[in-house]
Design a protein around this motif. Sequence first.
Motif, PDB file in Angstrom:
ATOM      1  N   LYS A 191       0.815  -1.213   0.000  1.00  0.00           N
ATOM      2  CA  LYS A 191       0.000   0.000   0.000  1.00  0.00           C
ATOM      3  C   LYS A 191       0.851   1.267   0.000  1.00  0.00           C
ATOM      4  O   LYS A 191       0.444   2.304  -0.546  1.00  0.00           O
ATOM      5  CB  LYS A 191      -0.937  -0.011   1.207  1.00  0.00           C
ATOM      6  N   LYS A 192       2.045   1.183   0.599  1.00  0.00           N
ATOM      7  CA  LYS A 192       2.930   2.353   0.645  1.00  0.00           C
ATOM      8  C   LYS A 192       3.308   2.813  -0.760  1.00  0.00           C
ATOM      9  O   LYS A 192       3.372   4.010  -1.037  1.00  0.00           O
ATOM     10  CB  LYS A 192       4.195   2.018   1.436  1.00  0.00           C
ATOM     11  N   SER A 193       3.577   1.859  -1.635  1.00  0.00           N
ATOM     12  CA  SER A 193       4.002   2.210  -2.990  1.00  0.00           C
ATOM     13  C   SER A 193       2.843   2.251  -3.980  1.00  0.00           C
ATOM     14  O   SER A 193       2.941   2.871  -5.034  1.00  0.00           O
ATOM     15  CB  SER A 193       5.061   1.217  -3.486  1.00  0.00           C
ATOM     16  N   ASN A 194       1.747   1.583  -3.624  1.00  0.00           N
ATOM     17  CA  ASN A 194       0.591   1.514  -4.515  1.00  0.00           C
ATOM     18  C   ASN A 194      -0.677   1.587  -3.662  1.00  0.00           C
ATOM     19  O   ASN A 194      -1.282   0.559  -3.352  1.00  0.00           O
ATOM     20  CB  ASN A 194       0.634   0.211  -5.323  1.00  0.00           C
ATOM     21  N   PRO A 195      -1.090   2.790  -3.277  1.00  0.00           N
ATOM     22  CA  PRO A 195      -2.203   2.940  -2.334  1.00  0.00           C
ATOM     23  C   PRO A 195      -3.510   2.317  -2.787  1.00  0.00           C
ATOM     24  O   PRO A 195      -4.373   2.013  -1.948  1.00  0.00           O
ATOM     25  CB  PRO A 195      -2.345   4.466  -2.217  1.00  0.00           C
ATOM     26  N   LYS A 196      -3.677   2.118  -4.075  1.00  0.00           N
ATOM     27  CA  LYS A 196      -4.935   1.540  -4.557  1.00  0.00           C
ATOM     28  C   LYS A 196      -4.942   0.008  -4.532  1.00  0.00           C
ATOM     29  O   LYS A 196      -6.001  -0.609  -4.683  1.00  0.00           O
ATOM     30  CB  LYS A 196      -5.204   2.026  -5.983  1.00  0.00           C
ATOM     31  N   ALA A 197      -3.771  -0.587  -4.340  1.00  0.00           N
ATOM     32  CA  ALA A 197      -3.657  -2.046  -4.345  1.00  0.00           C
ATOM     33  C   ALA A 197      -3.770  -2.571  -2.918  1.00  0.00           C
ATOM     34  O   ALA A 197      -2.798  -2.568  -2.166  1.00  0.00           O
ATOM     35  CB  ALA A 197      -2.335  -2.481  -4.971  1.00  0.00           C
ATOM     36  N   LEU A 198      -4.945  -3.009  -2.534  1.00  0.00           N
ATOM     37  CA  LEU A 198      -5.198  -3.501  -1.174  1.00  0.00           C
ATOM     38  C   LEU A 198      -5.196  -5.022  -1.195  1.00  0.00           C
ATOM     39  O   LEU A 198      -5.986  -5.648  -1.899  1.00  0.00           O
ATOM     40  CB  LEU A 198      -6.527  -2.960  -0.665  1.00  0.00           C
ATOM     41  N   ILE A 199      -4.318  -5.608  -0.417  1.00  0.00           N
ATOM     42  CA  ILE A 199      -4.008  -7.031  -0.540  1.00  0.00           C
ATOM     43  C   ILE A 199      -5.144  -7.935  -0.069  1.00  0.00           C
ATOM     44  O   ILE A 199      -5.230  -9.092  -0.467  1.00  0.00           O
ATOM     45  CB  ILE A 199      -2.693  -7.358   0.198  1.00  0.00           C
TER      46      ILE A 199
END
Length: 429
Positions: A191-199
Amino acid sequence: MELSRRTLLAGGFAAVLGGTVVGCSSGMDAGSTTKKNAATELTLWCWPGGLGKSVLDDTVAYFPDPKIKYSEVGGDFKQKLITTFNGGTSIPDITGIKGEDIASMLPQAERFVDLRTVGADAILGDYVEWKVKQATTLDGKVIGLPIDIGPTALYYREDVFTKGGLPGDPAAVAEQLKTWDDLFAAGVELKKSNPKALIVWDATDLYDIVVGQGTERYVSKDNTFIGDQDHIRKAWDTVVKAMTLKIDGKTASGSPDWNAGLDQGTVPAHVGAAWVALDIKSAVKSSVGEWRLAPTPGGPANFGGSFLTITKNAADPAKAFEVIKYMLTPDNQAKAFADAQIFPATPSAYDKPQLKVADPFFGGQVPIEIFGPAAEAIPVAYEAPSDVAVAQPFKDELKTVQSGAKTSDAAWSAAVSKAKSIAKRQGVQ
């Protein structure tokens, strides 16, 4: 796929594990007289997508006398079956039973043929033990032969993971993401590098899988409520942690947003059964070849899987058993997997050519190398007939935590109180 297998598994379904069961009513009238069907045909019921088409067609051709009359029954399959049983007419000789419904059918075992009486002992060892136990009463009657199972895995986008600083190679992912805490920590980094990618696609969706990794559920074998104990609270806290860390995408599996997110990278991971592969494949266009598979963090679980049973109305139970035995051989289960990702309940099928094929969608991985070991290691847990109903308040209350309407502790107290009331109404101590 959303309109077939996923829809069929919806509606309060809890991750299904093995167990022997007695208990509350299925809703069928146990007092009606069993009437034998006519011997001129052999009737078979199942739901859309429940059986592989090529296997079904081959079975119908293989058994011409009496002719097999197959009915694909849409809608609420269990309710239609119960209504037919209670009506006393047009009851099929052979019927499918979904995994989430089998526990509630065991108290009505007198409606079904004990398959041990028609030769099942010779082949029960061909199927994973925990699945057979799902269809076994406490006094040893076996009412169903497994059609399939639903071992889970972690589906993930290698490209999104690697761009976010996470490992992409399946072996490295398996090594680094062994636990839910590991997955959540990776989600925080991503999320730090890609805020829209929620695991975590949807934390409440995850709950059944976490419960399903354990060896206990909501009601014990002595018919005592245990849903307030540590094993359920631990699953609850695991799910809530994903919410607290703000790595919960709140994107329900099978929804349009989930479908879009798979392709766009905003849903970069999903934990689901083997059949979910068809869901993902049908949803994505631009990310073909970017998906990979790794073992489920926290250990294997099962989601889905069903049975074929023979009713006491069958004119010739022995012939009906020959039909289901043929349909569910390892060879035919392998064909059903090739047809529609119907995952075999027979470990010997895992060495068949249909399951050894490298899948370009998953970058050349062979999916059985992930799902096979998981299938054989599913933990055995007792599932009471009341479990699905008793579980529902926990899932409902988790949604209130997810929405911010309640704190975790307040929602937990409400869930336990509601679950106890439901359990008591169903005769649980």
